[in-house]
Design a protein around this motif. Structure first.
Motif, PDB file in Angstrom:
ATOM      1  N   VAL A   1     -64.589  16.987 -65.083  1.00 56.69           N
ATOM      2  CA  VAL A   1     -65.368  16.661 -64.081  1.00 56.69           C
ATOM      3  C   VAL A   1     -65.112  15.046 -63.997  1.00 56.69           C
ATOM      4  O   VAL A   1     -65.674  14.460 -65.078  1.00 56.69           O
ATOM      5  CB  VAL A   1     -67.090  16.829 -64.244  1.00 56.69           C
ATOM      6  CG1 VAL A   1     -67.612  16.488 -63.246  1.00 56.69           C
ATOM      7  CG2 VAL A   1     -67.066  18.480 -64.241  1.00 56.69           C
ATOM      8  N   GLN A   2     -65.161  14.311 -63.075  1.00 59.85           N
ATOM      9  CA  GLN A   2     -64.935  12.898 -62.803  1.00 59.85           C
ATOM     10  C   GLN A   2     -65.758  12.585 -61.380  1.00 59.85           C
ATOM     11  O   GLN A   2     -65.619  12.987 -60.732  1.00 59.85           O
ATOM     12  CB  GLN A   2     -63.660  12.612 -62.796  1.00 59.85           C
ATOM     13  CG  GLN A   2     -62.856  12.369 -63.953  1.00 59.85           C
ATOM     14  CD  GLN A   2     -61.609  11.692 -63.931  1.00 59.85           C
ATOM     15  OE1 GLN A   2     -60.911  11.695 -62.998  1.00 59.85           O
ATOM     16  NE2 GLN A   2     -61.196  10.669 -65.016  1.00 59.85           N
ATOM     17  N   LEU A   3     -66.448  11.430 -61.927  1.00 62.82           N
ATOM     18  CA  LEU A   3     -67.258  10.715 -60.794  1.00 62.82           C
ATOM     19  C   LEU A   3     -66.706   9.217 -60.474  1.00 62.82           C
ATOM     20  O   LEU A   3     -66.521   8.759 -61.415  1.00 62.82           O
ATOM     21  CB  LEU A   3     -68.906  10.760 -61.240  1.00 62.82           C
ATOM     22  CG  LEU A   3     -69.505  12.032 -61.322  1.00 62.82           C
ATOM     23  CD1 LEU A   3     -70.837  11.788 -61.729  1.00 62.82           C
ATOM     24  CD2 LEU A   3     -69.413  13.037 -60.075  1.00 62.82           C
ATOM     25  N   GLN A   4     -66.227   9.117 -59.679  1.00 63.08           N
ATOM     26  CA  GLN A   4     -65.871   7.881 -59.201  1.00 63.08           C
ATOM     27  C   GLN A   4     -66.738   7.111 -58.217  1.00 63.08           C
ATOM     28  O   GLN A   4     -66.895   7.299 -56.914  1.00 63.08           O
ATOM     29  CB  GLN A   4     -64.521   8.081 -58.408  1.00 63.08           C
ATOM     30  CG  GLN A   4     -63.514   6.696 -58.047  1.00 63.08           C
ATOM     31  CD  GLN A   4     -63.096   6.160 -59.319  1.00 63.08           C
ATOM     32  OE1 GLN A   4     -62.839   6.842 -60.234  1.00 63.08           O
ATOM     33  NE2 GLN A   4     -63.019   4.747 -59.475  1.00 63.08           N
ATOM     34  N   ALA A   5     -67.278   5.782 -58.671  1.00 65.42           N
ATOM     35  CA  ALA A   5     -68.126   5.038 -57.753  1.00 65.42           C
ATOM     36  C   ALA A   5     -67.175   3.966 -57.230  1.00 65.42           C
ATOM     37  O   ALA A   5     -66.255   3.411 -57.902  1.00 65.42           O
ATOM     38  CB  ALA A   5     -69.187   4.396 -58.665  1.00 65.42           C
ATOM     39  N   SER A   6     -67.450   3.676 -56.221  1.00 64.55           N
ATOM     40  CA  SER A   6     -66.669   2.376 -55.549  1.00 64.55           C
ATOM     41  C   SER A   6     -67.483   1.741 -54.443  1.00 64.55           C
ATOM     42  O   SER A   6     -68.411   2.342 -54.156  1.00 64.55           O
ATOM     43  CB  SER A   6     -65.456   3.062 -54.795  1.00 64.55           C
ATOM     44  OG  SER A   6     -65.760   4.037 -53.698  1.00 64.55           O
ATOM     45  N   GLY A   7     -67.030   0.748 -53.793  1.00 61.24           N
ATOM     46  CA  GLY A   7     -67.812  -0.233 -52.919  1.00 61.24           C
ATOM     47  C   GLY A   7     -68.484  -1.518 -53.365  1.00 61.24           C
ATOM     48  O   GLY A   7     -68.947  -1.986 -52.645  1.00 61.24           O
ATOM     49  N   GLY A   8     -68.456  -1.591 -54.536  1.00 62.77           N
ATOM     50  CA  GLY A   8     -68.921  -2.833 -55.288  1.00 62.77           C
ATOM     51  C   GLY A   8     -68.229  -4.160 -54.616  1.00 62.77           C
ATOM     52  O   GLY A   8     -67.154  -4.174 -54.278  1.00 62.77           O
ATOM     53  N   GLY A   9     -68.515  -5.305 -54.860  1.00 63.16           N
ATOM     54  CA  GLY A   9     -67.853  -6.340 -54.640  1.00 63.16           C
ATOM     55  C   GLY A   9     -69.142  -7.684 -54.671  1.00 63.16           C
ATOM     56  O   GLY A   9     -70.161  -7.470 -55.089  1.00 63.16           O
ATOM     57  N   LEU A  10     -68.442  -8.563 -54.050  1.00 64.26           N
ATOM     58  CA  LEU A  10     -69.364  -9.897 -54.367  1.00 64.26           C
ATOM     59  C   LEU A  10     -69.938 -10.284 -52.742  1.00 64.26           C
ATOM     60  O   LEU A  10     -69.088 -10.426 -51.868  1.00 64.26           O
ATOM     61  CB  LEU A  10     -68.242 -11.196 -54.601  1.00 64.26           C
ATOM     62  CG  LEU A  10     -69.056 -12.428 -54.562  1.00 64.26           C
ATOM     63  CD1 LEU A  10     -70.419 -12.703 -55.509  1.00 64.26           C
ATOM     64  CD2 LEU A  10     -67.877 -13.767 -55.114  1.00 64.26           C
ATOM     65  N   VAL A  11     -71.214 -10.210 -52.582  1.00 63.06           N
ATOM     66  CA  VAL A  11     -71.794 -10.669 -51.336  1.00 63.06           C
ATOM     67  C   VAL A  11     -72.610 -11.773 -51.456  1.00 63.06           C
ATOM     68  O   VAL A  11     -73.234 -11.973 -52.582  1.00 63.06           O
ATOM     69  CB  VAL A  11     -72.263  -9.155 -50.714  1.00 63.06           C
ATOM     70  CG1 VAL A  11     -71.299  -8.200 -50.456  1.00 63.06           C
ATOM     71  CG2 VAL A  11     -73.594  -9.034 -51.617  1.00 63.06           C
ATOM     72  N   GLN A  12     -73.132 -12.213 -50.408  1.00 62.93           N
ATOM     73  CA  GLN A  12     -74.272 -13.265 -50.282  1.00 62.93           C
ATOM     74  C   GLN A  12     -75.528 -12.517 -50.047  1.00 62.93           C
ATOM     75  O   GLN A  12     -75.694 -11.168 -49.810  1.00 62.93           O
ATOM     76  CB  GLN A  12     -74.108 -14.553 -49.104  1.00 62.93           C
ATOM     77  CG  GLN A  12     -72.818 -15.243 -49.507  1.00 62.93           C
ATOM     78  CD  GLN A  12     -72.509 -16.082 -48.415  1.00 62.93           C
ATOM     79  OE1 GLN A  12     -73.027 -15.931 -47.445  1.00 62.93           O
ATOM     80  NE2 GLN A  12     -72.143 -17.351 -48.754  1.00 62.93           N
ATOM     81  N   SER A  20     -70.049   4.483 -52.640  1.00 65.25           N
ATOM     82  CA  SER A  20     -69.773   5.564 -52.456  1.00 65.25           C
ATOM     83  C   SER A  20     -69.542   6.113 -53.921  1.00 65.25           C
ATOM     84  O   SER A  20     -69.028   5.607 -54.847  1.00 65.25           O
ATOM     85  CB  SER A  20     -68.799   5.858 -52.159  1.00 65.25           C
ATOM     86  OG  SER A  20     -68.464   5.411 -50.502  1.00 65.25           O
ATOM     87  N   CYS A  21     -69.587   7.498 -53.820  1.00 62.30           N
ATOM     88  CA  CYS A  21     -69.469   8.214 -55.209  1.00 62.30           C
ATOM     89  C   CYS A  21     -68.905   9.515 -54.904  1.00 62.30           C
ATOM     90  O   CYS A  21     -69.428  10.419 -54.200  1.00 62.30           O
ATOM     91  CB  CYS A  21     -70.829   8.557 -56.069  1.00 62.30           C
ATOM     92  SG  CYS A  21     -70.675   9.592 -57.786  1.00 62.30           S
ATOM     93  N   ALA A  22     -67.587   9.825 -55.353  1.00 70.25           N
ATOM     94  CA  ALA A  22     -66.860  10.886 -55.047  1.00 70.25           C
ATOM     95  C   ALA A  22     -66.546  11.737 -56.307  1.00 70.25           C
ATOM     96  O   ALA A  22     -66.655  11.123 -57.379  1.00 70.25           O
ATOM     97  CB  ALA A  22     -65.517  10.433 -54.442  1.00 70.25           C
ATOM     98  N   ALA A  23     -66.512  12.994 -56.160  1.00 70.58           N
ATOM     99  CA  ALA A  23     -66.451  13.846 -57.418  1.00 70.58           C
ATOM    100  C   ALA A  23     -65.081  14.463 -57.329  1.00 70.58           C
ATOM    101  O   ALA A  23     -64.708  14.889 -56.305  1.00 70.58           O
ATOM    102  CB  ALA A  23     -67.578  14.840 -57.504  1.00 70.58           C
ATOM    103  N   SER A  24     -64.416  14.766 -58.541  1.00 69.69           N
ATOM    104  CA  SER A  24     -63.360  15.549 -58.742  1.00 69.69           C
ATOM    105  C   SER A  24     -63.383  16.622 -59.964  1.00 69.69           C
ATOM    106  O   SER A  24     -64.210  16.410 -60.717  1.00 69.69           O
ATOM    107  CB  SER A  24     -61.953  14.661 -59.141  1.00 69.69           C
ATOM    108  OG  SER A  24     -62.286  13.890 -60.034  1.00 69.69           O
ATOM    109  N   GLY A  25     -63.027  17.736 -59.781  1.00 64.92           N
ATOM    110  CA  GLY A  25     -63.092  18.806 -60.755  1.00 64.92           C
ATOM    111  C   GLY A  25     -64.191  19.687 -60.356  1.00 64.92           C
ATOM    112  O   GLY A  25     -64.369  20.881 -60.877  1.00 64.92           O
TER     113      GLY A  25
END
Length: 124
Positions: A1-12, A20-25
Motif C-alpha cells: 500500500v502506498q499513499l502519495q501526497a502532492s500539491g505542496g509548494g511555496l505560496v504567499q 491531493s492524496c492518491a493510493a496504490s495497491g
C-alpha cells in the motif's frame, strides 16, 4: 500500500492550495477513514482533517474550520485538502494517512498507512 501526497509548494499569505492524496495497491473504499496531518518545523504532527470514506463525513481541526476543506473523489481514488486564505503558520509538511478502523481519526495512532508528505510553505 502506498499513499502519495502532492500539491505542496511555496505560496504567499492569502493564497490557496489544493493537496491531493492518491493510493496504490489498495483502493480508498476499503479504508474506514482517511486523514490529513501536518508537522511544522520543530513541532509534533497534528491533526488537520479527516473524512469517512463511505459516509463522506468530514472532520476538521477547530483552528482550520472556515479555511480548509477535505473531500474525496471515489472515481479517482483520491482525497483532497483545499486550503484557502493560507497563513505563514500553515507552513508545514502535510501528510495523508489511511485508517482501517476509522477510530481515533483525530490522532496519528488511529492510522495504519502514511504517505511521504508534501511541503507547504507560506510566506508573509
Amino acid at each position: 500500500v502506498q499513499l502519495q501526497a502532492s500539491g505542496g509548494g511555496l505560496v504567499q499569505a492569502g493564497d490557496s492550495l489544493r493537496l491531493s492524496c492518491a493510493a496504490s495497491g489498495r483502493t480508498f473504499n476499503t479504508y474506514a477513514a482517511l486523514g490529513w496531518f501536518r508537522q511544522a518545523p520543530g513541532l509534533g504532527r497534528e491533526f488537520a482533517a479527516a473524512i469517512g470514506w463511505s459516509s463522506g463525513s468530514t472532520y476538521l481541526a477547530n483552528s482550520l474550520k472556515g479555511r480548509f476543506t477535505i473531500s474525496r473523489d471515489n472515481a479517482k481514488n483520491t482525497m483532497y485538502l483545499q486550503m484557502n486564505s493560507l497563513k505563514p503558520e500553515d507552513t508545514a509538511v502535510y501528510y495523508c494517512a489511511a485508517s482501517n478502523s476509522g477510530l481515533y481519526y483525530y490522532t496519528s495512532r488511529g492510522y495504519d498507512y502514511w504517505g511521504q508528505g508534501t511541503l507547504v510553505t507560506v510566506s508573509s
